[in-house]
Design an enzyme around this catalytic site. Structure first.
Site, PDB file in Angstrom:
ATOM      1  CG  ASP A 326      -0.248   0.043   2.533  1.00 25.83           C
ATOM      2  OD1 ASP A 326       1.001   0.130   2.554  1.00 25.83           O
ATOM      3  OD2 ASP A 326      -0.927  -0.002   3.573  1.00 25.83           O
ATOM      4  CG  ASP A 328       1.196   3.798   4.626  1.00 27.39           C
ATOM      5  OD1 ASP A 328       0.015   3.533   4.324  1.00 27.39           O
ATOM      6  OD2 ASP A 328       1.989   2.960   5.102  1.00 27.39           O
ATOM      7  CG  ASP A 425      -3.609   3.630   5.085  1.00 27.39           C
ATOM      8  OD1 ASP A 425      -4.705   3.414   4.539  1.00 27.39           O
ATOM      9  OD2 ASP A 425      -3.023   2.788   5.788  1.00 27.39           O
TER      10      ASP A 425
END
Length: 501
Positions: A326, A328, A425
């Protein structure tokens, strides 16, 4: 090598003692011991009985009486290490291949020991074997992305992951710490003796290491990878929004894969629905180029609603990784308080450009005056954040120069050939807490855990992604950079690229 379990000596008749019909030992100067390791229990028992019938003394247990150690598919250094681990082990015993034993059986007497019968032992003195030494805490060690012991660390990581998926956090942490020690070593491990005195290497981890050094792979790690439960847990927890507890409940309900989940009547929340819909994309690694493209989008969104704000790419990419699962971002503003309410505006902008497939925003719930150093049991921070799934163009990896094309075209939800889903995120921190947030969101997870453990056990402090609190002086220790935090903790500064514990 792992010492074999000791067995009671069974003497049922004269044929089992290596004596002839008159009770005399045929070869009194030869006492044999067959090593079970790699030979197997059944084969060892058969060969032992065969030797006794031929008049040889074959001991069930190793002792100082043994003159010849018989091995099958073992190397000399493996057997020597096993001998050294035995109380009263004899360095003078012959270490022989099974071929000497079978030839002696055929000849009905001990044959001459030739070079081809001897196990080859490396001629290395104790002083030539490098014994490693590392500090006890991972936050004291420099750990680069690449290490010399990937076979060992990957096996331990599999066992750690399996423990974590099974809600056995203590075992998971133990394996993670053992792997972290091996990652920090300056050269490959070739012998368990090199690991004497190293921290965090428990008996279980050492057994795994021995197995790999002796056999090339860990039987436990391999069987774990092939277990149906592990594979099911990996698949189900790969769904965004699904944790190990939910996956375990589904497995108990007979759900082991995505097809069974889709066919079931399980009720999924909004994040799980999005995670299932975009499963393949989310479980495809994110490249650094894709992360940079998303950074360009986030910068455009943030600057459009709060000029002067700062955006930092954190997580594994800040530690030097070229792939991740992912992306961030940590966002702040140089003027304290200007960041309040920023997240909702950024999310609105992204949604107006049709760039979010899913988002869940939470408010900042941390109050220093009320919460103290702010260390919830889960060690999760309480910043304002947005957990989201981005829609990223596949036509080209967009940077700042072509964001206009991406956003103005507003890629359709059903034109999946043109885009992919990526987990992103977004975290907003006040500038007064930014150094702590940056340290916490950079990782690695074990490095951060060890920082908190060091702070508590060695310095009497409480560390979180919000603050550092000195429990002895009952006061906060302020910091405007990561370097200052390391100084407060009495640690040498370690740059992000060397925090890959």
């Amino acid at each position: 090598m792992v010492p074999l379990k000791r067995r009671k000596l069974v003497c049922s008749d004269t044929g089992n003692t290596g004596t002839d019909s008159r009770g005399q030992t045929k070869f009194p100067q030869v006492v044999l011991f067959l090593l079970e390791r790699k030979m197997g229990t059944s084969r060892r028992a058969f060969l032992s009985q065969l030797g006794r019938r031929k008049g040889f003394q074959v001991e069930e247990l190793f002792s100082e009486r043994v003159t010849h150690v018989i091995c099958e598919n073992n190397s000399g250094d493996e057997v020597r290490a096993w001998l050294d681990s035995q109380s009263g082990g004899r360095a003078a015993a012959h270490l022989l291949d099974i071929s000497w034993y079978t030839e002696s059986m055929r000849a009905l007497h001990p044959v001459e020991i030739l070079d081809r019968h001897k196990l080859q032992e490396p001629q290395i003195s104790e002083s030539e074997v490098a014994v490693f030494s590392v500090p006890s805490y991972a936050c004291q060690r420099r750990t680069a992305l690449d290490n010399y012991n990937t076979t060992l660390t990957e096996a331990l990581s599999i066992l750690a992951e399996n423990a974590e998926l099974s809600e056995e956090e203590g075992r998971g942490v133990a394996f993670r710490r053992a792997a972290a020690v091996l990652k920090a070593l300056p050269s490959p491990v070739t012998s368990v003796s090199q690991l004497r005195g190293l921290p965090c290497l428990g008996d279980h981890s050492l057994r795994v290491i021995r197995d790999i050094l002796e056999n090339g792979a860990s039987s436990e790690a391999e069987s774990t990878k092939e277990s149906e439960r592990y594979k099911a847990l990996k698949v189900l927890t790969g769904i965004f929004g699904v944790g190990s507890k939910t996956a375990d409940r589904w497995i108990r309900d007979g759900i082991h894969d995505l097809h069974q989940l889709r066919a079931s009547e399980q009720t999924l929340n909004r994040s799980q629905q999005a995670g299932l819909e975009h499963y393949d994309d989310i479980n495809q690694p994110v490249t650094k180029a894709e992360a940079d493209a998303i950074r360009g989008i986030v910068e455009k969104a943030v600057n459009s609603v709060l000029p002067g704000a700062e955006i930092v790419l954190t997580g594994g990419f800040r530690r030097g990784k070229v792939m991740g699962h992912d992306v961030d971002f940590l966002i702040t503003h140089p003027q304290e308080g200007r960041e309040v309410g920023l997240m909702s505006k950024v999310v609105s902008w992204l949604e107006s450009q049709d760039l979010l497939l899913y988002q869940k925003t939470t408010r900042n719930s941390y109050l220093e005056s009320k919460d103290g150093p702010g260390r919830p049991a889960s060690n999760m921070d309480r910043f304002e954040r947005c957990l989201s799934i981005f829609k990223l163009s596949k036509k080209e990896e967009p940077g700042a120069e072509n964001l206009k094309t991406v956003t103005e075209n507003k890629l359709g939800r059903h034109d999946h050939g043109l885009w992919r889903a990526v987990r992103v995120d977004l975290v907003v921190s006040p500038i007064s807490q930014f150094a702590f947030a940056l340290l916490g969101w950079t990782g690695s997870k074990l490095f951060e855990r060890e920082l908190r453990r060091w702070a508590g056990h060695e310095r009497g402090m409480s560390l979180s992604s919000h603050a550092l609190y000195d429990n002895n002086q009952s006061r906060y220790l302020r910091a405007s950079s990561e370097e200052e935090i390391f100084t407060h903790l009495g640690l040498d500064y370690i740059p992000p690229s060397e925090r890959n514990a």
